[in-house]
Design an enzyme around this catalytic site. Structure first.
Site, mmCIF file in Angstrom:
data_model
loop_
_atom_site.group_PDB
_atom_site.id
_atom_site.type_symbol
_atom_site.label_atom_id
_atom_site.label_comp_id
_atom_site.label_asym_id
_atom_site.label_seq_id
_atom_site.Cartn_x
_atom_site.Cartn_y
_atom_site.Cartn_z
ATOM 1 N N ASN A 1 0.600 -0.936 0.086
ATOM 2 C CA ASN A 1 -0.007 0.457 0.585
ATOM 3 C C ASN A 1 1.182 1.049 -0.021
ATOM 4 O OD1 ASN A 1 0.625 0.163 2.647
ATOM 5 N ND2 ASN A 1 -0.745 0.442 4.000
ATOM 6 N N ASP B 1 3.322 2.565 2.406
ATOM 7 C CA ASP B 1 3.671 3.448 2.558
ATOM 8 C C ASP B 1 5.092 3.290 3.820
ATOM 9 O OD1 ASP B 1 3.090 0.786 3.715
ATOM 10 O OD2 ASP B 1 1.393 1.481 5.613
ATOM 11 N N ASP C 1 3.287 -5.657 3.778
ATOM 12 C CA ASP C 1 2.135 -5.932 4.671
ATOM 13 C C ASP C 1 1.388 -6.795 3.940
ATOM 14 O OD1 ASP C 1 1.111 -4.707 1.844
ATOM 15 O OD2 ASP C 1 1.123 -3.229 2.476
ATOM 16 N N ASP D 1 2.636 -17.545 13.441
ATOM 17 C CA ASP D 1 3.776 -17.889 14.482
ATOM 18 C C ASP D 1 2.586 -17.352 15.680
ATOM 19 O OD1 ASP D 1 5.785 -16.621 16.130
ATOM 20 O OD2 ASP D 1 6.977 -16.282 14.502
ATOM 21 N N ASP E 1 7.124 -19.764 18.685
ATOM 22 C CA ASP E 1 8.073 -18.797 19.484
ATOM 23 C C ASP E 1 8.443 -19.190 21.041
ATOM 24 O OD1 ASP E 1 9.495 -16.640 19.403
ATOM 25 O OD2 ASP E 1 8.683 -15.766 20.534
ATOM 26 N N GLU F 1 9.863 -23.283 18.771
ATOM 27 C CA GLU F 1 11.640 -22.957 18.742
ATOM 28 C C GLU F 1 12.587 -23.189 20.386
ATOM 29 O OE1 GLU F 1 13.480 -18.657 19.076
ATOM 30 O OE2 GLU F 1 11.540 -18.790 19.240
ATOM 31 N N HIS G 1 14.486 -14.738 11.338
ATOM 32 C CA HIS G 1 14.999 -13.638 11.794
ATOM 33 C C HIS G 1 15.320 -12.703 12.497
ATOM 34 C CE1 HIS G 1 12.078 -15.592 13.786
ATOM 35 N NE2 HIS G 1 11.882 -14.039 14.589
ATOM 36 N N ASP G 2 16.647 -14.420 12.650
ATOM 37 C CA ASP G 2 17.062 -13.695 13.800
ATOM 38 C C ASP G 2 18.256 -13.653 14.492
ATOM 39 O OD1 ASP G 2 14.907 -12.897 15.893
ATOM 40 O OD2 ASP G 2 14.510 -14.969 16.427
HETATM 41 C C1 NOJ Z 1 12.046 -15.148 19.500
HETATM 42 C C2 NOJ Z 1 11.383 -14.576 17.974
HETATM 43 O O1 NOJ Z 1 12.491 -15.991 17.286
HETATM 44 C C3 NOJ Z 1 12.466 -13.273 18.297
HETATM 45 O O2 NOJ Z 1 12.361 -12.934 17.139
HETATM 46 C C4 NOJ Z 1 11.739 -12.656 19.424
HETATM 47 O O3 NOJ Z 1 12.610 -11.491 19.242
HETATM 48 C C5 NOJ Z 1 11.665 -13.396 20.956
HETATM 49 N N1 NOJ Z 1 11.766 -14.896 20.590
HETATM 50 C C6 NOJ Z 1 10.609 -12.963 22.112
HETATM 51 O O4 NOJ Z 1 9.464 -13.600 21.230
#
Ligand code: NOJ
Length: 527
Positions: free
Chosen positions: A25, A27, A31, A100, A197, A238, A309-310
């Site tokens: 969109n 911004d 999204d 998630d 998570d 996780e 993503h971590d």
């Molecule tokens: C694990 C997630 O992968 C991470 O991105 C997040 O910051 C922490 N858990 C807290 O939720």
């Protein structure tokens, strides 16, 4: 493996970090509409499931992992109708959706916490973990003390992560019921599974002084996912465990989780998150071989991933993202994604996205990165550490092409500084190159789809030395031989001969012989 679980070995999962995937969109923020517009792209790549990082309402102190409403969509990402459209589009294309599920904590702006912190007799007070005095020296995962003072009640609350992420009190049956309702809500809406998570944080071990792996963990997980309604859905936790712990959480008689992320290979080459230590790719191979054999013997599904993503990109941390970027990205694709288990591909991996570099902390956004910077800003190499370890390495907008905002958004500015190498490394440039990582990924995933041996066959390690990994996947019809050479040129001998299928170098007539740095090749051996 039960037939109903065996089918998960057919899944190929693509992880979307919605804030950075595609802005629909204009911004400057990714999204759900942006995702919907890219579903044909995902289909072309060859994945059949998406793990969507949190898209719920959130004030974003931890980019959506701090949820203020589990049943609605974050304003920047769209609406529930957008979610329905996206999900229907996935299902039409045979793509499953894994949501998630953040169970350990909410946002401090969630209604439950806003109420809970008002007074000790508030009905929601018992939803969180409170102490009159700071009971221990627990440090939050993102740095700093894990207990935060709350003036209205004169107490401290526990937050294993950011101050804005108070831990839920899973000892309270009302909390467990609320979270089961959240799961049911999304299942009823059409979700096909959940990535859970930091799930092992839901039970604390106060006696042993640990914020995670507490004694009630299995009981809570079974209570949640062992219910008739959700027993068959896909769940990935996780939460890494040792050999004894894995059958306890994933065993078929347990009704807990279908699989977990085993992180051991993920952390090689690191001293903590922000410092390097010397490594050899052989370490990753040995870990993979150990877990391949173990999971095979236990007949449980393993998870195959290099990125999420971590953590910074694998090819940048544990390879070569310069001269050999193409070779390294494709070698890792073969090293992981033809193994026994469920592949997880993180957005950008499929065109060989490397880590970017910046000289100013202003170019970063992540709470963990900022906390680390604050605590270490006097170190002369602090920016080098940030560039090495920051989660923002993998959270820059996807570079779809070389145009404005690299094709991510039509806005003047994206939500975060763009990838510093976006001009040189972007999808469009990759697909137009003779050395296309995307084209290679397609071949790997197509082989996975086509070959029963790769999806369900046996794993056998054929490595007989250092500096490479060779393995076979076989069933009654065929064997697939995968050869992955690491950073140095090497002569590899003693491998079975087969028909060359594809590789990242010149076509090979023989699986044996000399291999260039990061060269990989795949062969078929007919029975
Ligand atoms: C694990 C997630 O992968 C991470 O991105 C997040 O910051 C922490 N858990 C807290 O939720």
């Amino acid at each position: 493996m039960k037939e109903e679980n065996e089918k998960f070995l057919d899944w190929i999962v693509y992880q979307i970090y919605p804030r950075s995937f595609m802005d629909g969109n204009g911004d400057g923020i990714g999204d759900l509409k942006g995702i919907t517009g890219k579903l044909d792209y995902l289909k072309e790549l060859g994945v059949n499931a998406v793990w969507l990082s949190p898209c719920y309402k959130s004030p974003n102190c931890d980019n959506g992992y701090d949820i203020s409403d589990y049943r609605d969509i974050m304003d920047e990402f769209g609406t529930l109708d957008d979610w329905k459209e996206m999900t229907a589009g996935m299902h039409e294309r045979g793509i499953k959706l894994i949501m998630d599920f953040v169970a350990n904590h909410t946002s401090d702006r969630h209604y439950w916490f806003k109420e809970a912190r008002k007074s000790k007799d508030n009905p929601y007070h018992g939803y969180y973990i409170w102490r009159d005095e700071i009971p221990n020296g627990w440090q939050s995962v993102f740095g700093g003390p894990a207990w935060e003072y709350n003036g209205a009640t004169g107490e401290y609350y526990l937050h294993s992560f950011a101050v804005g992420q108070p831990d839920l009190n899973w000892e309270n049956p009302k909390v467990r019921k609320e979270m089961a309702d959240v799961i049911d809500y999304w299942v009823d809406m059409g979700a096909d599974g959940f990535r859970c998570d930091v799930l092992n944080f839901i039970s604390k071990d106060f006696k042993k002084g640990k914020m995670f792996d507490g004694p009630k963990f299995h009981e809570y997980v079974k209570e949640l996912f062992g219910r008739e309604k959700v027993r068959g859905i896909f769940t990935v936790g996780e939460c890494s465990f040792g050999k004894e712990g894995i059958p306890q959480i994933c065993g078929e008689d347990r009704d807990e989780l279908k699989c977990i992320f085993q992180f051991e290979h993920f952390y090689i080459g690191q001293e903590g998150k922000f410092c390097r230590r010397p490594y050899k790719i052989d370490e990753a191979r040995d870990i993979l071989v150990k877990w391949q054999n173990f999971y095979q013997d236990e007949d449980l599904p393993y998870t195959l991933f290099t990125d999420n993503h971590d953590n910074a990109h694998y090819i940048s941390r544990l390879g070569n993202d310069g001269k050999y970027r193409y070779e390294c990205a494709t070698m890792y694709a073969v090293m992981f994604y033809l193994l026994r288990g469920i592949p997880f591909i993180y957005q950008g991996q499929e065109y060989g996205s490397p880590d970017p570099r910046y000289s100013d902390i202003k170019d970063f956004d992540d709470v963990e990165t900022f906390n680390y910077f604050e605590a270490n800003k006097n170190l002369p190499d602090v920016m080098d550490r940030i560039n090495y370890g920051s989660r923002d390495n993998v959270r820059r907008p996807v570079c779809w092409n070389g145009g404005k905002n690299y094709g991510f958004s039509s806005a003047d500015k994206a939500w975060i500084t763009l990838h510093s190498r976006g001009e040189e490394v972007n999808l469009e440039r990759d697909v137009n190159s003779e050395k296309s990582v995307f084209a290679f990924y397609k071949k790997v995933l197509a082989l996975r789809k086509e070959s029963g041996a790769v999806r369900h066959g046996r794993f056998t390690d054929l490595t007989a030395g250092e500096g490479y990994f060779a393995y076979e996947r076989s069933d009654a019809n065929e064997s697939i031989l995968a050869v992955c050479n690491f950073e140095n040129p090497k002569s590899i001998e003693g491998l079975p001969c087969g028909e060359y299928l594809f590789g990242n170098g010149a076509k090979r007539r023989d699986s044996n012989g000399s291999y260039a740095p990061y060269e990989t090749a795949v062969f078929r051996i007919k029975r």
